[in-house]
Scaffold this active site. Structure first.
Site, PDB file in Angstrom:
ATOM      1  N   ASP A  88      94.913  84.667  47.738  1.00  0.00           N
ATOM      2  CA  ASP A  88      93.640  83.912  49.033  1.00  0.00           C
ATOM      3  C   ASP A  88      92.397  85.051  49.283  1.00  0.00           C
ATOM      4  O   ASP A  88      92.953  85.646  49.454  1.00  0.00           O
ATOM      5  CB  ASP A  88      93.944  83.139  49.629  1.00  0.00           C
ATOM      6  N   ASP A 180      87.953  80.534  45.953  1.00  0.00           N
ATOM      7  CA  ASP A 180      88.803  81.403  46.478  1.00  0.00           C
ATOM      8  C   ASP A 180      90.291  81.388  46.481  1.00  0.00           C
ATOM      9  O   ASP A 180      90.724  82.160  46.916  1.00  0.00           O
ATOM     10  CB  ASP A 180      87.818  81.994  47.161  1.00  0.00           C
ATOM     11  N   GLU A 181      91.134  80.725  45.937  1.00  0.00           N
ATOM     12  CA  GLU A 181      91.975  80.185  45.621  1.00  0.00           C
ATOM     13  C   GLU A 181      92.530  80.052  44.245  1.00  0.00           C
ATOM     14  O   GLU A 181      91.993  80.267  42.913  1.00  0.00           O
ATOM     15  CB  GLU A 181      92.419  79.523  46.432  1.00  0.00           C
TER      16      GLU A 181
END
Length: 369
Positions: A88, A180-181
């Site tokens: 993350d 973003d993960e």
DNA sequence: TGCACTAAC
DNA sequence: GCAGGTTAGTGCA
């Protein structure tokens, strides 16, 4: 205040500032009405629970059903054989902005505009500024805050660098859960490197992400996706955590977690569970009888699984970070000032329909009805 | 099948 | 002056 970077904020001060900036707005009025409706639902659930407990036979039957549900999950679903990682990025949009404009380093800034923020720098979070907050309210909390427009091209390019240059090394089947993960199954990677601990693999991944993007991230390692995601939050930002692959370690990790942190349990569901006396995963297991008796089988089953630390381990992405499931819908919406002018309303509908039609053209799709 | 609600980013 | 946009799952009528 449970979000990363917000722990040190004076919540009563921040709430007062937000309240003053909000009072009188239509938005705030609507929000208060919704909150009251949720509170009503929660107390109705609490009353149902009280009635159930007042009937010894019904309570005993509910308890037996709940015990059976837990036993079935334990017997058939707990899997400790995989090593799953959740990565993350830290304050992703703001971190991209900071990397590309060094004058922002160490200053309070947020990604977005006067109407909505996507994320905020950790410096800004000290003032209570956070994602999903409008910029004009954030400025009341932090007058020095700089609002930085989102450079979506730079964000996507940065995400693509991880998806092509980092994650495939550790797991060719990784999944991008968002820009973003990501989830990676590093079981095979570790089998090829028997000397490496899961913690050491997390360190490797975070170094590789930093080298490829110039940004920091946090990571969690665990036997399944739920635990990995929760673990990646524990030492955020720029940190990592591991949940060992034993039933005892899993239960020790999950039990004190607030149910609100479980993906899928949002503000409303957390409030409804609160009406049943449920706040943490341990309390959900303790109150399993009312949970199973009063919620739908799908919901109660999902919550019991989460509270036991049981979830899917399969990552099964396409490795390219693209969409795994076929698209199920396409939509366009736009917020506009309140009006009863039929012409103005027709114009809003027209604009939205034209955009949606263009989207469908690009997708090679059409509406059915 | 369509709608309301909830949730995630 | 000012409170977003897109996609998906669940439950119900």
């Amino acid at each position: 205040s449970h979000k990363a970077g917000l722990a040190g904020v004076d919540a009563s001060w921040a709430n007062r500032v937000i309240e003053e900036a909000s009072r009188g707005s239509r938005f705030y009025q609507a929000a208060q009405q919704k909150a009251a409706a949720v509170a009503d639902r929660a107390s109705a659930l609490a009353a149902s629970a009280a009635r159930l407990r007042a009937s010894p036979t019904a309570a005993a039957a509910a308890a037996a059903r709940a015990d059976a549900a837990v036993e079935a999950i334990e017997a058939g679903e707990r899997d400790l054989t995989r090593r799953i990682v959740h990565v993350d990025m830290d304050a992703f949009f703001s971190a991209v902005a900071e990397r590309d404009d060094p004058s922002l380093v160490g200053t309070p800034h947020a990604a977005g505009g006067m109407h909505m923020l996507s994320t905020a720098s950790y410096e800004a979070r000290k003032f209570g500024v956070r994602s999903a907050m409008p910029g004009f309210i954030a400025l009341k909390l932090c007058p020095a805050l700089k609002l930085v427009p989102i450079d979506m091209a730079a964000v996507k390019a940065t995400s693509a660098r991880m998806a092509t240059g980092v994650f495939p090394t550790f797991d060719p089947t990784f999944t991008m859960a968002s820009l973003d993960e990501a989830y990676l199954d590093v079981t095979d990677y570790m089998a090829r490197r028997p000397h490496l601990s899961l913690d050491a693999v997390l360190t490797e991944i975070r170094s590789a992400v930093a080298a490829a993007t110039g940004l920091t991230c946090s990571a969690g390692g665990a036997p399944n996706k739920l635990l990995a995601k929760l673990a990646s939050d524990v030492n955020k930002p720029n940190g990592q955590a591991v949940v060992p692959a034993s039933r005892d370690a899993v239960l020790a990790f999950i039990s004190p977690q607030p149910v609100r942190k479980v993906p899928g349990i949002g503000k409303v569901t957390a409030a409804l569970l609160g009406g049943l006396g449920v706040t943490t995963c341990a309390s959900l297991i303790a109150r399993r009888a009312v949970v199973v008796a009063l919620l739908s089988p799908r919901s109660s089953g999902a919550y019991l699984r989460a509270a036991l630390g049981v979830s899917a381990s399969a990552v099964d992405g396409d490795g390219a970070g693209g969409r795994v499931a076929p698209r199920k819908g396409a939509s366009r919406e736009s917020t506009f000032a309140p009006t009863a002018d039929a012409g103005a309303l027709a114009a809003v509908l027209d604009r939205v329909c034209v955009k949606l039609a263009a989207d469908l053209g690009r997708l090679g799709a059409a509406g059915r009805t």
